[in-house]
Write a protein that holds these residues in place. Structure first.
Motif, PDB file in Angstrom:
ATOM      1  N   GLY A 242      -9.795  23.781 -25.668  1.00 26.77           N
ATOM      2  CA  GLY A 242      -9.407  22.871 -24.597  1.00 26.77           C
ATOM      3  C   GLY A 242      -9.535  21.407 -24.966  1.00 26.77           C
ATOM      4  N   ARG A 243      -9.347  21.093 -26.246  1.00 24.72           N
ATOM      5  CA  ARG A 243      -9.466  19.711 -26.728  1.00 24.72           C
ATOM      6  C   ARG A 243      -8.086  19.204 -27.086  1.00 24.72           C
ATOM      7  NH1 ARG A 243     -14.949  19.532 -28.376  1.00 24.72           N
ATOM      8  NH2 ARG A 243     -14.704  17.282 -28.599  1.00 24.72           N
ATOM      9  N   ARG A 244      -7.638  18.172 -26.410  1.00 18.86           N
ATOM     10  CA  ARG A 244      -6.303  17.613 -26.674  1.00 18.86           C
ATOM     11  C   ARG A 244      -6.363  16.104 -26.869  1.00 18.86           C
ATOM     12  NH1 ARG A 244      -5.571  21.834 -23.189  1.00 18.86           N
ATOM     13  NH2 ARG A 244      -3.927  23.323 -23.688  1.00 18.86           N
ATOM     14  N   GLU A 245      -7.442  15.652 -27.485  1.00 24.76           N
ATOM     15  CA  GLU A 245      -7.584  14.218 -27.704  1.00 24.76           C
ATOM     16  C   GLU A 245      -6.440  13.683 -28.561  1.00 24.76           C
ATOM     17  OE1 GLU A 245     -11.823  15.738 -27.243  1.00 24.76           O
ATOM     18  OE2 GLU A 245      -9.950  16.412 -28.107  1.00 24.76           O
ATOM     19  N   ARG A 246      -5.895  12.549 -28.152  1.00 28.24           N
ATOM     20  CA  ARG A 246      -4.829  11.939 -28.942  1.00 28.24           C
ATOM     21  C   ARG A 246      -5.399  11.031 -30.032  1.00 28.24           C
ATOM     22  NH1 ARG A 246      -0.090  10.205 -24.644  1.00 28.24           N
ATOM     23  NH2 ARG A 246      -0.247  12.002 -23.261  1.00 28.24           N
ATOM     24  N   GLU A 247      -6.629  10.610 -29.872  1.00 23.64           N
ATOM     25  CA  GLU A 247      -7.243   9.723 -30.863  1.00 23.64           C
ATOM     26  C   GLU A 247      -7.973  10.558 -31.900  1.00 23.64           C
ATOM     27  OE1 GLU A 247      -6.876   6.480 -31.157  1.00 23.64           O
ATOM     28  OE2 GLU A 247      -5.492   6.543 -29.459  1.00 23.64           O
ATOM     29  N   PHE A 248      -7.365  10.709 -33.058  1.00 22.01           N
ATOM     30  CA  PHE A 248      -7.985  11.483 -34.133  1.00 22.01           C
ATOM     31  C   PHE A 248      -8.408  10.529 -35.236  1.00 22.01           C
ATOM     32  CE2 PHE A 248      -7.776  15.896 -33.102  1.00 22.01           C
ATOM     33  CZ  PHE A 248      -6.822  15.970 -32.105  1.00 22.01           C
ATOM     34  N   GLY A 249      -9.610  10.021 -35.078  1.00 17.21           N
ATOM     35  CA  GLY A 249     -10.155   9.137 -36.079  1.00 17.21           C
ATOM     36  C   GLY A 249     -10.754   9.917 -37.225  1.00 17.21           C
ATOM     37  N   ALA A 250     -11.411   9.185 -38.123  1.00 15.58           N
ATOM     38  CA  ALA A 250     -11.974   9.801 -39.326  1.00 15.58           C
ATOM     39  C   ALA A 250     -13.029  10.852 -38.978  1.00 15.58           C
ATOM     40  CB  ALA A 250     -12.573   8.723 -40.222  1.00 15.58           C
ATOM     41  N   ALA A 308     -21.751  23.510 -32.559  1.00  9.74           N
ATOM     42  CA  ALA A 308     -20.893  22.806 -31.609  1.00  9.74           C
ATOM     43  C   ALA A 308     -19.804  22.028 -32.338  1.00  9.74           C
ATOM     44  CB  ALA A 308     -21.727  21.853 -30.762  1.00  9.74           C
ATOM     45  N   LEU A 309     -18.609  22.002 -31.738  1.00  8.15           N
ATOM     46  CA  LEU A 309     -17.514  21.182 -32.242  1.00  8.15           C
ATOM     47  C   LEU A 309     -17.591  19.823 -31.563  1.00  8.15           C
ATOM     48  CD1 LEU A 309     -14.836  20.867 -33.862  1.00  8.15           C
ATOM     49  CD2 LEU A 309     -13.651  21.743 -31.818  1.00  8.15           C
ATOM     50  N   ARG A 310     -18.016  18.826 -32.317  1.00  4.88           N
ATOM     51  CA  ARG A 310     -18.164  17.467 -31.787  1.00  4.88           C
ATOM     52  C   ARG A 310     -17.266  16.534 -32.590  1.00  4.88           C
ATOM     53  NH1 ARG A 310     -24.767  16.850 -31.402  1.00  4.88           N
ATOM     54  NH2 ARG A 310     -25.125  18.331 -29.680  1.00  4.88           N
ATOM     55  N   LEU A 311     -16.156  16.117 -32.007  1.00  2.71           N
ATOM     56  CA  LEU A 311     -15.181  15.327 -32.731  1.00  2.71           C
ATOM     57  C   LEU A 311     -15.647  13.901 -33.005  1.00  2.71           C
ATOM     58  CD1 LEU A 311     -11.884  16.568 -31.046  1.00  2.71           C
ATOM     59  CD2 LEU A 311     -12.964  17.342 -33.159  1.00  2.71           C
ATOM     60  N   ASP A 312     -16.776  13.521 -32.449  1.00  2.00           N
ATOM     61  CA  ASP A 312     -17.337  12.194 -32.737  1.00  2.00           C
ATOM     62  C   ASP A 312     -18.638  12.310 -33.531  1.00  2.00           C
ATOM     63  OD1 ASP A 312     -18.869  13.310 -30.751  1.00  2.00           O
ATOM     64  OD2 ASP A 312     -18.962  11.504 -29.503  1.00  2.00           O
ATOM     65  N   ARG A 313     -18.854  13.437 -34.197  1.00  5.58           N
ATOM     66  CA  ARG A 313     -20.094  13.682 -34.927  1.00  5.58           C
ATOM     67  C   ARG A 313     -20.248  12.668 -36.064  1.00  5.58           C
ATOM     68  NH1 ARG A 313     -23.405  18.154 -35.576  1.00  5.58           N
ATOM     69  NH2 ARG A 313     -21.974  19.448 -34.354  1.00  5.58           N
ATOM     70  N   PRO A 314     -21.296  11.856 -36.045  1.00  3.32           N
ATOM     71  CA  PRO A 314     -21.432  10.823 -37.082  1.00  3.32           C
ATOM     72  C   PRO A 314     -21.753  11.363 -38.468  1.00  3.32           C
ATOM     73  CG  PRO A 314     -23.355  10.827 -35.637  1.00  3.32           C
ATOM     74  CD  PRO A 314     -22.353  11.755 -35.020  1.00  3.32           C
ATOM     75  N   GLU A 315     -22.426  12.527 -38.541  1.00  9.47           N
ATOM     76  CA  GLU A 315     -22.826  13.051 -39.851  1.00  9.47           C
ATOM     77  C   GLU A 315     -21.853  14.102 -40.388  1.00  9.47           C
ATOM     78  OE1 GLU A 315     -24.764  16.147 -37.112  1.00  9.47           O
ATOM     79  OE2 GLU A 315     -24.022  14.087 -37.033  1.00  9.47           O
ATOM     80  N   ALA A 316     -20.672  14.221 -39.782  1.00  7.40           N
ATOM     81  CA  ALA A 316     -19.739  15.280 -40.166  1.00  7.40           C
ATOM     82  C   ALA A 316     -19.339  15.189 -41.631  1.00  7.40           C
ATOM     83  CB  ALA A 316     -18.494  15.230 -39.281  1.00  7.40           C
ATOM     84  N   ARG A 317     -19.288  13.988 -42.178  1.00 12.57           N
ATOM     85  CA  ARG A 317     -18.812  13.812 -43.551  1.00 12.57           C
ATOM     86  C   ARG A 317     -19.775  14.409 -44.585  1.00 12.57           C
ATOM     87  NH1 ARG A 317     -14.625   9.817 -44.820  1.00 12.57           N
ATOM     88  NH2 ARG A 317     -14.312   9.749 -47.065  1.00 12.57           N
TER      89      ARG A 317
END
Length: 385
Positions: A242-250, A308-317
């Motif tokens: 259910g995630r449809r964010e248009r802003e796909f940052g890094a 969890a799927l967190r699209l703003d996760r700071p440590e994802a890289r």
């Protein structure tokens, strides 16, 4: 233990349940009966991938799931097949290729990727819903980007697209398509001039026809199949969650790479050249260590609330989707650009995009080397509707 591949029903993005709770290093039985190891933590994986005492040479590796070749062990990598080499051979090819993946070339490709995505979306919109997002969008984009990178003439794009699609499709056509595409690339290499402003032209004076053909094949297979599967599987994950964010940052792209981990069948793997201790276990010379990236990239020691799927996760890289060490993915920056543009353009054009079938009916590629979906039926509301 043999490597499990089947996912739990209704949990298509999570690793097989049998892989949870394992120690950092576990004994693993390979397809040929070899007793090696499976690494399941970020620290253990980095230790293996970053240590020159572990080899990437294909003739030393044991295969996790598939049967060994009829003639026995695999042969050494042919000239140019740098992904299956160790330094110093690997170093030479890597240095030459790094010079071709320049910031300038990536910026030029960025505008072309946006154009390719827009053209594919135009075709989807014109045809109307429903559509298979794999064939209509996810497969063509990386295929056409590789065409731009290698300098494939525009007139040959259809041939190139058709053959790359056949290569990543299971069945008897795949090896035939690969052979035909290799022959095409060899001919293309011979026609190229060092003055051509593309990757093949840039390396024409440095490498033989055989070397450059194999380099092109590696870039094609590694770059095309992984990016295509990530585009489709990532879209499936976003729609199902259910995630449809248009802003796909890094950060969003990195999080999808981490959470999905499409290299799922023990790749990458390395073979010990001498006895090495990893995470308290002694890996003997000749033993192969496979990596379970879906578990490694959800290591709680590396990521907060990793399930969890967190699209703003700071440590994802911190993920290891692109590997680690001297073999870290050469085209990772290009892949990031393709994914960022691909997701963003898709949901900007179709903000109401949704699955056209129940999520449980989307066919998964559990036994394929790269995890993904074989098709992804989607639909959307038209302006007339």
């Amino acid at each position: 233990m043999r490597l499990p591949i089947h996912r739990e029903p209704h949990r298509p993005f999570d690793p097989p349940s049998e892989l949870r709770g394992l120690p950092a290093m576990s004994r693993l039985e390979f397809a040929d009966g070899h007793l090696g190891w499976l690494a399941t933590t970020s620290a253990a994986a980095r230790a293996v991938l970053g240590d020159p005492r572990f080899s990437a040479r294909q003739e030393l590796k044991h295969v996790v799931l598939h049967s060994v070749r009829p003639g026995g062990a695999a042969s050494p990598a042919p000239p140019g097949f740098f992904a299956a080499m160790d330094p110093p051979g690997h170093t030479r090819y890597r240095r030459l290729l790094t010079g071709q993946f320049t910031v300038r070339r990536m910026r030029l490709l960025e505008s072309r990727i946006a154009q390719i995505a827009a053209e594919r979306l135009d075709a989807m919109e014109q045809a109307g819903p429903p559509a298979d997002l794999v064939t209509a969008y996810a497969l063509p984009i990386p295929s056409l980007v590789i065409c731009e990178l290698l300098g494939v003439p525009y007139a040959d794009h259809d041939f190139f697209q058709q053959h790359t699609a056949r290569i990543v499709s299971p069945g008897p056509e795949s090896p035939v398509a690969l052979k035909e595409l290799a022959a095409y690339l060899a001919e293309l290499v011979q026609r190229k001039s060092p003055d051509d402003d593309d990757l093949i032209g840039g390396l024409k004076a440095e490498l033989s026809v055989e070397e450059l053909t194999n380099v092109a094949l590696i870039l094609l297979v590694a770059g095309h199949e992984t990016t295509a599967n990530m585009l489709a599987l990532g879209a499936f994950a976003l729609l199902r969650e259910g995630r449809r964010e248009r802003e796909f940052g890094a950060e969003a792209v990195e999080e999808l790479l981490r959470w999905l981990s499409i290299l799922h069948l023990g790749a990458p793997s390395r073979t010990a050249l001498e006895d090495v201790e990893v995470a308290g276990e002694l890996v003997r010379a000749g033993e192969t260590v496979a990596l379970s990236l879906p578990v490694i990239n959800r290591d709680p020691a590396a990521f907060d609330d990793p399930e969890a799927l967190r699209l703003d996760r700071p440590e994802a890289r911190r993920h290891l989707a692109f590997g680690h060490g001297v073999h870290q993915c050469l085209g990772q920056q290009l892949a990031r650009i393709e994914l960022g543009i691909g997701y963003r353009a898709l949901f900007e054009r179709f903000p109401g995009l949704r699955l056209a079938v129940p999520a449980a009916e989307v066919p998964l590629k559990e036994a394929a080397a790269v995890y993904g979906v074989t098709s992804l039926p989607v639909t959307w509301s038209t302006s007339a509707g």
